[in-house]
Structure formats: structure tokens, C-alpha cells
Design an enzyme around this catalytic site. Structure first.
Site, mmCIF file in Angstrom:
data_model
loop_
_atom_site.group_PDB
_atom_site.id
_atom_site.type_symbol
_atom_site.label_atom_id
_atom_site.label_comp_id
_atom_site.label_asym_id
_atom_site.label_seq_id
_atom_site.Cartn_x
_atom_site.Cartn_y
_atom_site.Cartn_z
ATOM 1 N N ARG A 224 -19.672 56.037 -120.718
ATOM 2 C CA ARG A 224 -18.652 56.246 -119.747
ATOM 3 C C ARG A 224 -18.395 55.277 -118.699
ATOM 4 O O ARG A 224 -17.323 55.126 -118.296
ATOM 5 C CB ARG A 224 -18.449 57.805 -119.264
ATOM 6 C CG ARG A 224 -18.205 58.749 -120.265
ATOM 7 C CD ARG A 224 -17.065 58.388 -121.164
ATOM 8 N NE ARG A 224 -16.991 59.709 -121.887
ATOM 9 C CZ ARG A 224 -16.352 60.729 -121.449
ATOM 10 N NH1 ARG A 224 -15.951 60.885 -120.329
ATOM 11 N NH2 ARG A 224 -16.155 61.863 -122.691
ATOM 12 N N HIS B 250 -23.230 61.305 -120.146
ATOM 13 C CA HIS B 250 -23.072 61.134 -118.914
ATOM 14 C C HIS B 250 -24.841 61.364 -118.235
ATOM 15 O O HIS B 250 -25.163 62.422 -118.736
ATOM 16 C CB HIS B 250 -22.258 62.450 -117.940
ATOM 17 C CG HIS B 250 -20.709 61.933 -118.093
ATOM 18 N ND1 HIS B 250 -19.744 62.914 -118.391
ATOM 19 C CD2 HIS B 250 -20.088 60.697 -117.670
ATOM 20 C CE1 HIS B 250 -18.562 62.575 -118.061
ATOM 21 N NE2 HIS B 250 -18.829 61.188 -117.896
ATOM 22 N N CYS C 112 -21.290 69.769 -113.905
ATOM 23 C CA CYS C 112 -19.996 69.169 -114.116
ATOM 24 C C CYS C 112 -18.877 69.760 -113.678
ATOM 25 O O CYS C 112 -17.772 69.155 -113.297
ATOM 26 C CB CYS C 112 -19.684 68.812 -115.587
ATOM 27 S SG CYS C 112 -20.807 68.175 -116.679
ATOM 28 N N ARG D 178 -8.004 61.145 -119.335
ATOM 29 C CA ARG D 178 -8.633 61.790 -118.171
ATOM 30 C C ARG D 178 -8.203 60.548 -116.972
ATOM 31 O O ARG D 178 -8.270 61.109 -115.869
ATOM 32 C CB ARG D 178 -10.110 61.686 -117.931
ATOM 33 C CG ARG D 178 -10.755 62.639 -119.032
ATOM 34 C CD ARG D 178 -11.958 63.262 -118.726
ATOM 35 N NE ARG D 178 -12.039 63.764 -117.390
ATOM 36 C CZ ARG D 178 -13.251 64.470 -116.883
ATOM 37 N NH1 ARG D 178 -14.258 64.162 -117.336
ATOM 38 N NH2 ARG D 178 -13.225 65.028 -115.569
HETATM 39 N N1 ARG Z 1 -14.671 66.887 -121.598
HETATM 40 C C1 ARG Z 1 -15.144 66.104 -120.301
HETATM 41 C C2 ARG Z 1 -15.150 64.817 -120.605
HETATM 42 O O1 ARG Z 1 -15.579 64.286 -121.893
HETATM 43 C C3 ARG Z 1 -16.385 66.692 -119.907
HETATM 44 C C4 ARG Z 1 -16.833 66.135 -118.495
HETATM 45 C C5 ARG Z 1 -18.393 66.648 -118.289
HETATM 46 N N2 ARG Z 1 -18.569 66.056 -117.085
HETATM 47 C C6 ARG Z 1 -19.914 65.701 -116.761
HETATM 48 N N3 ARG Z 1 -20.022 65.372 -115.341
HETATM 49 N N4 ARG Z 1 -20.996 65.325 -117.367
HETATM 50 O O2 ARG Z 1 -14.931 63.777 -120.112
#
Ligand code: ARG
Length: 282
Positions: free
Chosen positions: A142, A171, A265, A95
Site C-alpha cells: 500500500r 499494512h 485499523c 479509497r
Molecule cells: N478495507 C480496507 C483496505 O483494504 C481495510 C483497511 C485496514 N486498515 C489498516 N490500518 N490495516 O484498505
């Protein structure tokens, strides 16, 4: 008590899902062998935009980019504080390529950009939501706990740290949804014991989600004034929200759940201004 609407959440940044897909696995919901249906994803995303506009939100768009399938999840772009933008430092290399596009959008729209130090992860509003006078920020999967002091220094806001405890709720915005100035939907299954105490002390009236509802991403809802736009809404949760004076709108986004994301999200609030830290000793 009547709803005392949040002072933010009416201007939202979104990114159309032209290049959305599940091409890698960085959370426990993502499985490369699961196919995303691009037409269904587009229809669900359009449906969400329609509902958000109907309930009074203004939606701003950023362009999607080939090779960045998760750019649709604008919540993770960074932290917005008035005209200040603090871009995310993504944990996963998959990302990290999003950040230059996020920075370009905010720069073009008049924001000044402040950076977290290199090597300190934080995934933006996905892991940080204002409640009352403070910014609640999650950490572990994260975002690094160390990011919170930097966020506080850069924004001037007091940050309350909550350790996330369940990798499926990786998250903060999968576990915590501010509803108004006193109320929030909460999923305690997602926090360690100390985090639960932090939220308990902070939120005067909590709507506690059962584990199944949390795992259906109920907390990943967008609150626009008195309307809660949810990816799904169990009857018990709907009744409680309505008894408090909220309206519920359901905008199903099953294609995006395949990537581990729900309604919240897919949006980033642009009208957030964080409060300053209270003077020490207060
Ligand atoms: N596939 C993305 C990730 O894993 C999904 C992000 C979801 N975003 C959130 N704000 N919870 O990073």
C-alpha cells in the site's frame, strides 16, 4: 521490568460504520459476495468504543460518508505529528475519495496539513507506527518505499523502513504493535529478512506472534496505557502480556475482518508527537 506506557494512544479518532460495507476487493480478505451485517457491525464498533473509553481513551468522531465504506478505518487517514497532519496517498482509487474528508476534519480541528508528493503512496498510521524515537514504516502493498524519505523530511523524524512480505498482512499495523517503550507484539511472517533485522535491532523485548495469531489480526490491537484492546487473544499471548504487567481487553470485530481490518485499523491516535531525527553521526 514494569510497563513504561507509550506516550501516545489515549486520544483516538474513529468514524461510525453507518456506510461500512465490502463493495470492492483491494486486499485478500475482501470478497464482494460476503455480506456485512450492518447491525452487527454497529454493535461491534459500539462495543469497541465502550471498551476504549472504559480503559481511559478519549474518542473523537468524524462523520461517515455514503460511498466511502472504508472511511471507518481511520488509521489510514494519515500521519499525525502534534498539530501537523500528513494525509494518506491511497494506493487504490477506491479509497482516494476519503482524503478530502480527512483533511477537512484535521483542518477544522486546528491542524496544519502537509502533503506527500503526488504519485507517492502512503497509507498513514496503518503503515507507520512510532516506536521509541523513530517512526517504523512498512512498504510494498500500500505504501511506496520512496514515501519514507518524504515522511522523514516533513516530520523531522527518523523513519525505519520495513518491507512487508505477505499480502494477507498488507499494512504494517497487522504485523507490529508497540506495547510500551521497550516492548512490541511482532509478526515476523509479515516481513522480509532485512525488515526482521530492523525490528530485532529496534525492539528490546518482542512478543513474537505465531502465524495463526498474526492472521487472526492479534497485532492489530489498540494500546491504551497498560491495557491492550485486541480483536482476539490466544491464551499464550494473554499470559505473556499479563506477565509483563498489561491487562487484556477483547473487543471482537468480525464484521470488520471481512474488510481486512481489526481494532487498530478502526482508530487513529491523535496524541502522537514524533521525535526529531538524531543529528547525523549520532
Ligand atoms: N478495507 C480496507 C483496505 O483494504 C481495510 C483497511 C485496514 N486498515 C489498516 N490500518 N490495516 O484498505
Amino acid at each position: 521490568m514494569a510497563v513504561e506506557p507509550l506516550g501516545w494512544g489515549r486520544r483516538l479518532l474513529m468514524c461510525p460504520p453507518e456506510h461500512f460495507d465490502v463493495l470492492y476487493e483491494i486486499n485478500s480478505w475482501m470478497h464482494r459476495e460476503v455480506r456485512v451485517d450492518p447491525d452487527a457491525a454497529r454493535a461491534q464498533w459500539d462495543g469497541l468504543v465502550t471498551v476504549l473509553k472504559e480503559v481511559g481513551a478519549e474518542v473523537e468522531l468524524m462523520a461517515s460518508v455514503p460511498g466511502l465504506p472504508d472511511l471507518v478505518f481511520t488509521a489510514n487517514a494519515g500521519i499525525v505529528n502534534g498539530a501537523q497532519f500528513i494525509p494518506a496517498r491511497f494506493r487504490h482509487p477506491e479509497r482516494q475519495g476519503e482524503t478530502p474528508y480527512d483533511v477537512a476534519w484535521f483542518t477544522q480541528h486546528g491542524s496544519s496539513v502537509d502533503y506527500l508528493p503526488e504519485g507517492v503512496s502512503h497509507e498513514g498510521a496503518g503503515d507507520a507506527l512510532p516506536f521509541g524515537d523513530v517512526l517504523v514504516s512498512g512498504y510494498r502493498f500500500r505504501s511506496d518505499a520512496a514515501s519514507h524519505a518524504y515522511l522523514s523530511r516533513l516530520t523531522g523524524a527518523a523513519v525505519r523502513s520495513v518491507e512487508l512480505a505477505d499480502e494477507r498482512l498488507y499494512h504494517l499495523d497487522l504485523t507490529f504493535c508497540p506495547l510500551d517503550r521497550r516492548r512490541a507484539m511482532v509478526a515476523p511472517m509479515g516481513w522480509d529478512a532485512y525488515g526482521r533485522r530492523v525490528i530485532e535491532a529496534l525492539v528490546p523485548e518482542a512478543l513474537v506472534l505465531e502465524d495463526d495469531d498474526a492472521l487472526a489480526f492479534c497485532a492489530n490491537s489498540v494500546v491504551v496505557g497498560t491495557t491492550v484492546v485486541m480483536p482476539s487473544c490466544p491464551p499464550r499471548v494473554g499470559r505473556r502480556l499479563e506477565a509483563w504487567g498489561f491487562e487484556v481487553a477483547v473487543a471482537p470485530v468480525p464484521e470488520f475482518l471481512k474488510a481486512g481490518g481489526g481494532c487498530r485499523c478502526l482508530t487513529l491516535a491523535l496524541d502522537v508527537t514524533l521525535g526529531p531525527c538524531p543529528p547525523s553521526g549520532a
